[in-house]
Design a protein around this motif. Structure first.
Motif, PDB file in Angstrom:
ATOM      1  N   ALA A 178      -3.975   1.976   0.440  1.00  0.00           N
ATOM      2  CA  ALA A 178      -4.147   0.754  -0.229  1.00  0.00           C
ATOM      3  C   ALA A 178      -5.098  -0.297   0.381  1.00  0.00           C
ATOM      4  CB  ALA A 178      -2.872   0.076  -0.351  1.00  0.00           C
ATOM      5  N   LEU A 179      -4.779  -0.398   1.829  1.00  0.00           N
ATOM      6  CA  LEU A 179      -5.641  -1.333   2.493  1.00  0.00           C
ATOM      7  C   LEU A 179      -7.161  -0.990   2.579  1.00  0.00           C
ATOM      8  CD1 LEU A 179      -3.256  -2.331   5.432  1.00  0.00           C
ATOM      9  CD2 LEU A 179      -4.083  -3.975   3.652  1.00  0.00           C
ATOM     10  N   ILE A 180      -7.473   0.504   2.778  1.00  0.00           N
ATOM     11  CA  ILE A 180      -8.759   0.901   2.731  1.00  0.00           C
ATOM     12  C   ILE A 180      -9.237   0.739   1.335  1.00  0.00           C
ATOM     13  CG2 ILE A 180     -10.226   3.106   2.848  1.00  0.00           C
ATOM     14  CD1 ILE A 180      -8.426   3.924   5.348  1.00  0.00           C
ATOM     15  N   ALA A 181      -8.663   1.101   0.242  1.00  0.00           N
ATOM     16  CA  ALA A 181      -9.105   0.796  -1.278  1.00  0.00           C
ATOM     17  C   ALA A 181      -9.451  -0.379  -1.553  1.00  0.00           C
ATOM     18  CB  ALA A 181      -8.247   1.315  -2.049  1.00  0.00           C
ATOM     19  N   GLN A 182      -8.735  -1.539  -0.753  1.00  0.00           N
ATOM     20  CA  GLN A 182      -8.881  -2.872  -1.125  1.00  0.00           C
ATOM     21  C   GLN A 182     -10.160  -3.381  -0.098  1.00  0.00           C
ATOM     22  OE1 GLN A 182      -7.502  -4.988  -3.425  1.00  0.00           O
ATOM     23  NE2 GLN A 182      -6.559  -3.270  -4.184  1.00  0.00           N
ATOM     24  N   LYS A 183     -10.610  -2.467   0.760  1.00  0.00           N
ATOM     25  CA  LYS A 183     -11.884  -2.611   1.659  1.00  0.00           C
ATOM     26  C   LYS A 183     -11.403  -3.880   2.747  1.00  0.00           C
ATOM     27  CE  LYS A 183     -15.310  -1.694  -1.775  1.00  0.00           C
ATOM     28  NZ  LYS A 183     -15.399  -0.315  -1.289  1.00  0.00           N
ATOM     29  N   VAL A 184     -10.144  -3.890   2.968  1.00  0.00           N
ATOM     30  CA  VAL A 184      -9.704  -4.601   4.217  1.00  0.00           C
ATOM     31  C   VAL A 184     -10.347  -4.116   5.467  1.00  0.00           C
ATOM     32  CG1 VAL A 184      -7.813  -5.588   5.589  1.00  0.00           C
ATOM     33  CG2 VAL A 184      -7.656  -5.385   2.965  1.00  0.00           C
ATOM     34  N   TYR A 185     -10.499  -2.729   5.582  1.00  0.00           N
ATOM     35  CA  TYR A 185     -11.189  -2.083   6.380  1.00  0.00           C
ATOM     36  C   TYR A 185     -11.475  -0.696   6.084  1.00  0.00           C
ATOM     37  CZ  TYR A 185      -6.563  -0.313   7.536  1.00  0.00           C
ATOM     38  OH  TYR A 185      -5.059   0.323   7.375  1.00  0.00           O
TER      39      TYR A 185
END
Lengths: 93, 93
Positions: free
Chosen positions: B39-46
């Protein structure tokens, strides 16, 4: 026709860097001689993207064959690695 | 910089564990860590390369003692703190 720097059969040598960040060039394959098998397609350079930068180059990735003996000093098999273009230099005889 | 993940071809770690274990997770928290990272990668957090870099930045002794998803959680926590999403220590306990 291709704009690739290396054609199948090209003799290459891997760079011998030890970056303080993620890289897709394993330590055992640094500064080693190999032969390009074929281009595998272009991809964002992981070493730059791993630093949280947004200016990563997109590079050709090559399948490169190494003799196990050249990597570890023994073995009769070969190892094939997918390597970014900037990991490779012309192998000058 | 020597990083503990890069042990290809290195001797001294004992035999490879070839146990036939195909279960993706062995505890609910592992599945949550897996989902959280996606989810964090999909949200471009990192991005994925930053994640790999963070896993590899784990201190060697901790890295060797940790399980696969404990390494993932270390990386998630490292990146969330670095990006300012959570305060240092906020995810402890």
């Amino acid at each position: 026709m291709t704009d690739d720097r290396y054609a199948p059969g090209a003799r290459v040598r891997t760079v011998h860097h030890d970056p303080p960040h993620h890289t897709r060039l394993p330590r055992y394959a640094r500064g080693k001689r190999g032969t390009v098998i074929e281009p595998e397609g272009r991809a964002p350079l992981a070493d730059v993207r791993a630093q949280g930068r947004d200016d990563w180059p997109v590079e050709q990735v090559y399948a490169v064959r190494f003799a196990a003996r050249d990597l570890w000093g023994e073995g009769e098999h070969h190892v094939v690695l997918d390597l970014f273009e900037s990991y490779l230099e012309d192998d000058q005889p | 910089m020597a990083r503990m993940n890069d042990v290809g071809g290195m001797q001294g770690f004992g035999p490879v564990d070839t146990t036939d274990d195909t279960a993706p997770f062995h505890a609910d928290w592992e599945a949550r860590v897996f989902a959280l990272n996606g989810a964090l990668i999909a949200q471009k957090v990192y991005n994925l390369d930053e994640f790999r870099d963070a896993v590899e930045s784990m201190p060697p002794a901790e890295y060797l003692a940790a399980s696969y998803y404990e390494r993932w959680f270390f990386a998630i926590r490292t990146l969330l703190e670095r990006k300012g999403v959570v305060a240092a220590g906020e995810l402890d306990d």
